[in-house]
Design a protein around this motif. Structure first.
Motif, PDB file in Angstrom:
ATOM      1  N   HIS A  49       0.828  -1.285  -0.129  1.00  0.00           N
ATOM      2  CA  HIS A  49       0.109  -0.086   0.044  1.00  0.00           C
ATOM      3  C   HIS A  49       0.825   1.325   0.083  1.00  0.00           C
ATOM      4  O   HIS A  49       0.712   2.068  -0.908  1.00  0.00           O
ATOM      5  N   ALA A  50       1.894   1.383   1.005  1.00  0.00           N
ATOM      6  CA  ALA A  50       2.526   2.614   1.175  1.00  0.00           C
ATOM      7  C   ALA A  50       4.025   2.443   1.522  1.00  0.00           C
ATOM      8  O   ALA A  50       4.408   3.520   1.928  1.00  0.00           O
ATOM      9  N   GLY A  51       4.446   1.236   1.532  1.00  0.00           N
ATOM     10  CA  GLY A  51       5.944   0.945   1.773  1.00  0.00           C
ATOM     11  C   GLY A  51       6.203   0.780   2.987  1.00  0.00           C
ATOM     12  O   GLY A  51       7.437   0.750   3.784  1.00  0.00           O
ATOM     13  N   ALA A  52       5.158   0.635   4.115  1.00  0.00           N
ATOM     14  CA  ALA A  52       5.491   0.571   5.405  1.00  0.00           C
ATOM     15  C   ALA A  52       6.285  -0.783   5.949  1.00  0.00           C
ATOM     16  O   ALA A  52       6.045  -1.541   4.888  1.00  0.00           O
ATOM     17  N   PRO A  53       6.795  -0.863   6.996  1.00  0.00           N
ATOM     18  CA  PRO A  53       7.592  -2.236   7.487  1.00  0.00           C
ATOM     19  C   PRO A  53       6.344  -3.027   7.852  1.00  0.00           C
ATOM     20  O   PRO A  53       6.341  -3.036   9.321  1.00  0.00           O
ATOM     21  N   VAL A  54       5.758  -3.531   7.031  1.00  0.00           N
ATOM     22  CA  VAL A  54       4.508  -4.669   7.329  1.00  0.00           C
ATOM     23  C   VAL A  54       4.795  -5.573   8.556  1.00  0.00           C
ATOM     24  O   VAL A  54       3.861  -5.935   9.293  1.00  0.00           O
ATOM     25  N   CYS A  55       5.934  -6.211   8.162  1.00  0.00           N
ATOM     26  CA  CYS A  55       6.471  -7.371   9.222  1.00  0.00           C
ATOM     27  C   CYS A  55       6.557  -7.049  10.567  1.00  0.00           C
ATOM     28  O   CYS A  55       6.584  -7.661  11.608  1.00  0.00           O
ATOM     29  N   GLU A  56       6.439  -5.660  10.702  1.00  0.00           N
ATOM     30  CA  GLU A  56       6.823  -5.121  12.276  1.00  0.00           C
ATOM     31  C   GLU A  56       5.407  -4.942  12.945  1.00  0.00           C
ATOM     32  O   GLU A  56       5.369  -4.555  14.061  1.00  0.00           O
ATOM     33  N   GLY A  57       4.279  -4.849  12.180  1.00  0.00           N
ATOM     34  CA  GLY A  57       2.994  -4.817  12.731  1.00  0.00           C
ATOM     35  C   GLY A  57       2.598  -5.918  13.638  1.00  0.00           C
ATOM     36  O   GLY A  57       3.182  -6.810  13.703  1.00  0.00           O
ATOM     37  N   LEU A 104       1.447  -9.718  -0.344  1.00  0.00           N
ATOM     38  CA  LEU A 104       2.916  -9.483   0.001  1.00  0.00           C
ATOM     39  C   LEU A 104       3.882 -10.331  -0.770  1.00  0.00           C
ATOM     40  O   LEU A 104       3.246 -11.323  -1.288  1.00  0.00           O
ATOM     41  N   ARG A 105       4.911 -10.091  -1.017  1.00  0.00           N
ATOM     42  CA  ARG A 105       5.969 -10.728  -1.685  1.00  0.00           C
ATOM     43  C   ARG A 105       6.673 -11.792  -0.657  1.00  0.00           C
ATOM     44  O   ARG A 105       7.013 -11.340   0.319  1.00  0.00           O
ATOM     45  N   GLY A 106       6.416 -13.167  -1.203  1.00  0.00           N
ATOM     46  CA  GLY A 106       7.020 -14.202  -0.381  1.00  0.00           C
ATOM     47  C   GLY A 106       8.161 -14.916  -0.874  1.00  0.00           C
ATOM     48  O   GLY A 106       8.342 -14.625  -2.074  1.00  0.00           O
ATOM     49  N   TYR A 107       8.861 -15.681   0.304  1.00  0.00           N
ATOM     50  CA  TYR A 107       9.974 -16.347  -0.150  1.00  0.00           C
ATOM     51  C   TYR A 107       9.845 -17.872   0.081  1.00  0.00           C
ATOM     52  O   TYR A 107       9.372 -17.971   1.348  1.00  0.00           O
ATOM     53  N   LYS A 108      10.179 -18.892  -0.194  1.00  0.00           N
ATOM     54  CA  LYS A 108      10.346 -20.110   0.023  1.00  0.00           C
ATOM     55  C   LYS A 108      11.238 -20.242   1.292  1.00  0.00           C
ATOM     56  O   LYS A 108      12.322 -19.533   1.500  1.00  0.00           O
ATOM     57  N   VAL A 109      10.752 -21.154   2.258  1.00  0.00           N
ATOM     58  CA  VAL A 109      11.572 -21.277   3.646  1.00  0.00           C
ATOM     59  C   VAL A 109      11.919 -22.736   3.816  1.00  0.00           C
ATOM     60  O   VAL A 109      10.969 -23.627   3.298  1.00  0.00           O
ATOM     61  N   GLU A 110      13.094 -23.164   4.128  1.00  0.00           N
ATOM     62  CA  GLU A 110      13.359 -24.600   4.489  1.00  0.00           C
ATOM     63  C   GLU A 110      14.125 -24.780   5.624  1.00  0.00           C
ATOM     64  O   GLU A 110      14.674 -23.685   6.016  1.00  0.00           O
ATOM     65  N   VAL A 111      13.965 -25.903   6.240  1.00  0.00           N
ATOM     66  CA  VAL A 111      14.486 -25.903   7.700  1.00  0.00           C
ATOM     67  C   VAL A 111      15.188 -27.292   7.478  1.00  0.00           C
ATOM     68  O   VAL A 111      15.111 -28.266   6.958  1.00  0.00           O
TER      69      VAL A 111
END
Length: 120
Positions: A49-57, A104-111
């Motif tokens: 929406h406006a470039g905010a740090p969404v993951c900090e919400g 949101l733009r996502g990335y693959k996660v591996e463990v």
């Protein structure tokens, strides 16, 4: 020609399960890595929406569709709410809860061996 992808260590499984999320900088980008039960998800820390740090919400739930004067709460700890304007995103899919065109733009996660990696 096949594109080679790199994976980057983000955190330990134990650290993420305890904290719930961690913001890391990988390849010059801030990425939010979230623990959702036994799974992990990684999202770029930029609100579309406006470039905010969404993951900090706040990580929370939301009101579910319901009848007039009926308020049903659900998806507890599965929603991240943008700290600037309150836009809500599903942490499983990255999908905005109202506008299906926004994600949101996502990335693959591996463990592996107790460590969580983000594949970019």
């Amino acid at each position: 020609m096949e594109k080679t992808q790199n994976r980057y260590e983000a955190a330990s499984v134990e650290e993420l399960r305890h904290a719930g999320r961690k913001i890391v900088t990988l390849k010059g980008m801030e990425i939010g890595v979230f623990a959702l039960g036994e799974q992990f998800m990684a999202w770029r820390n930029i609100c579309p929406h406006a470039g905010a740090p969404v993951c900090e919400g706040p990580v929370c739930g939301t009101r579910l569709p319901s009848l007039v004067y009926e308020y049903k709460y659900g998806k507890d700890k599965e929603i991240v709410r943008c700290p600037w304007h309150g836009w809500e995103f599903d942490l499983w899919t990255g999908q905005h809860l109202v506008d299906e065109k926004v994600k949101l733009r996502g990335y693959k996660v591996e463990v592996e061996d107790g460590l969580v990696y983000v594949v970019m």
